[in-house]
Design an enzyme around this catalytic site. Sequence first.
Site, mmCIF file in Angstrom:
data_model
loop_
_atom_site.group_PDB
_atom_site.id
_atom_site.type_symbol
_atom_site.label_atom_id
_atom_site.label_comp_id
_atom_site.label_asym_id
_atom_site.label_seq_id
_atom_site.Cartn_x
_atom_site.Cartn_y
_atom_site.Cartn_z
ATOM 1 N N PHE A 113 37.131 -11.634 -23.308
ATOM 2 C CA PHE A 113 35.843 -12.331 -23.236
ATOM 3 C C PHE A 113 34.849 -11.595 -24.101
ATOM 4 O O PHE A 113 34.605 -10.401 -23.924
ATOM 5 C CB PHE A 113 35.313 -12.419 -21.801
ATOM 6 C CG PHE A 113 34.028 -13.200 -21.720
ATOM 7 C CD1 PHE A 113 34.041 -14.588 -21.686
ATOM 8 C CD2 PHE A 113 32.799 -12.547 -21.711
ATOM 9 C CE1 PHE A 113 32.849 -15.313 -21.648
ATOM 10 C CE2 PHE A 113 31.606 -13.271 -21.671
ATOM 11 C CZ PHE A 113 31.630 -14.649 -21.631
ATOM 12 N N ASP B 133 34.680 -3.706 -27.698
ATOM 13 C CA ASP B 133 33.625 -4.409 -26.982
ATOM 14 C C ASP B 133 33.446 -3.723 -25.631
ATOM 15 O O ASP B 133 34.251 -3.883 -24.725
ATOM 16 C CB ASP B 133 33.996 -5.891 -26.812
ATOM 17 C CG ASP B 133 32.895 -6.680 -26.097
ATOM 18 O OD1 ASP B 133 31.972 -6.047 -25.556
ATOM 19 O OD2 ASP B 133 32.978 -7.926 -26.082
ATOM 20 N N LYS C 145 24.619 -5.723 -21.589
ATOM 21 C CA LYS C 145 24.603 -5.659 -20.117
ATOM 22 C C LYS C 145 23.804 -4.462 -19.563
ATOM 23 O O LYS C 145 22.601 -4.534 -19.478
ATOM 24 C CB LYS C 145 26.020 -5.710 -19.563
ATOM 25 C CG LYS C 145 26.652 -7.096 -19.764
ATOM 26 C CD LYS C 145 27.775 -7.403 -18.798
ATOM 27 C CE LYS C 145 28.116 -8.875 -18.773
ATOM 28 N NZ LYS C 145 29.166 -9.278 -19.689
HETATM 29 C C1 LIG Z 1 29.283 -10.256 -20.793
HETATM 30 C C2 LIG Z 1 30.108 -9.906 -21.953
HETATM 31 C C3 LIG Z 1 29.830 -10.422 -23.223
HETATM 32 C C4 LIG Z 1 28.739 -11.430 -23.474
HETATM 33 O O1 LIG Z 1 27.473 -10.937 -23.168
HETATM 34 P P1 LIG Z 1 26.237 -11.965 -23.077
HETATM 35 O O2 LIG Z 1 25.057 -11.062 -22.898
HETATM 36 O O3 LIG Z 1 26.489 -12.852 -21.904
HETATM 37 O O4 LIG Z 1 26.190 -12.723 -24.343
HETATM 38 C C5 LIG Z 1 30.632 -10.007 -24.270
HETATM 39 N N1 LIG Z 1 31.647 -9.136 -24.084
HETATM 40 C C6 LIG Z 1 31.936 -8.620 -22.872
HETATM 41 C C7 LIG Z 1 33.057 -7.645 -22.736
HETATM 42 C C8 LIG Z 1 31.187 -9.000 -21.765
HETATM 43 O O5 LIG Z 1 31.503 -8.510 -20.566
#
Ligand SMILES: *Cc1c(COP(=O)(O)O)cnc(C)c1O
Length: 400
Positions: free
Chosen positions: A136, A220, A249
């Site tokens: 994700f 990520d 986050k």
């Molecule tokens: C939440 C998340 C995203 C996306 O972040 P947003 O602020 O919702 O755009 C991307 N990568 C990872 C691993 C995430 O947990």
Amino acid sequence: MENIDLHLLDKKYYLPTFNRIPITFVKGKGSKLWDIENREYIDMLAGIAVTNVGHCHPKVVKAIQDQAGELMHISNFFVSPIQVALSELLVKISSMDRVFFTNSGAESVEGAIKIARRYAHSIGRGGKIISMENSFHGRTLATIATGQPKYQQGFGPIPHGFSQVPFNDLEAVRNVISEEVAGIIVEPIQGEGGIKLADKAYLEGLRQICDENNVALIFDEIQSGIGRTGHWFAKDHYGVQPDILTSAKGLGGGMPIGALLCNEKIAGAIQFGDHGTTFGGNPLAASASMATLKVIVEENLTKEAKEKGEWLMEKLNSLKEKYSTIKEVRGMGLMIGIELNEPALPYMQQLLQEGFVANATAVNVLRLVPALNISREELESFLLALEKVFIMKKELTNAQ
Ligand SMILES: *Cc1c(COP(=O)(O)O)cnc(C)c1O
């Protein structure tokens, strides 16, 4: 206005993208939340791994209040003392060389993809990005192209130049590496995918493949970063350094701010005008982030996350011995998944009834990503509630 009226108005006006739980939260302090009916909850979700120093930490609140009274926004055409300080600190704690600020996770990943391509093109390679199945990386067009097919349904044409391979499978990566590939993006711990940890040999192997082929390795760490796993970033457990790192986050302690970091090699391919942002890293957001990172240092929250996480996993594993519904407990620090043998949603709902906010992800996984400064007492009361829910479910099944 009452909870139900607010729920109905929300249903009327907001795009129906979220199947919202009919609870209206109005106040938070540490790991406690209060709804509009003044009912108290313990928060095991922290706004999806966002409020890492708890809700409304006094130092974060004060930093935002002070900065709001001085200067909130200037555009990135000018220098801001607080943004400079944040750049320096983030570079230091990540062992990367350069930073660029954004407003969200998906925007950080978009930026990461762009600079990986920019570098690849500068050395005559193609622009393909390899990502992992079950990953994700966000909900923008390019980030859904990196992710699970279910998020792509109905949004075609999906940007091309992206392909997926199975997670934790080095051979699969070797098979798709070519001159066309610019970057490989991976979550060291898949979050939305159900708290799945990369193997150490896998990340080491990816590093090696990327070095041999001059491909950018992108981690990520939007969910796994900012102290959550017991280090500043999950990569620090693995001892593997990426070329590009994404954060968001927990970075702002609740204020929307993201970042992408890279090493000097990648940065060398970037020229004036190659990327930009109006809001990214503005003084207000930077002040919240700076205060959040300072609190993590001052209160030793990486260590706290590690110790509390290990303790919690041990307790959860002993619950697993007692309740066959629990298939597996996985995690690192305070990023924990309890995989069940059945859908997790009813468990999440029952926990809410008991006054605990958790989350169900990847269908069968209960996800726990509380604030790093959650207390032992709060975790103990969560464990009691969780066991109560397991007992209730078991009795229900037996009665059927
Ligand atoms: C939440 C998340 C995203 C996306 O972040 P947003 O602020 O919702 O755009 C991307 N990568 C990872 C691993 C995430 O947990």
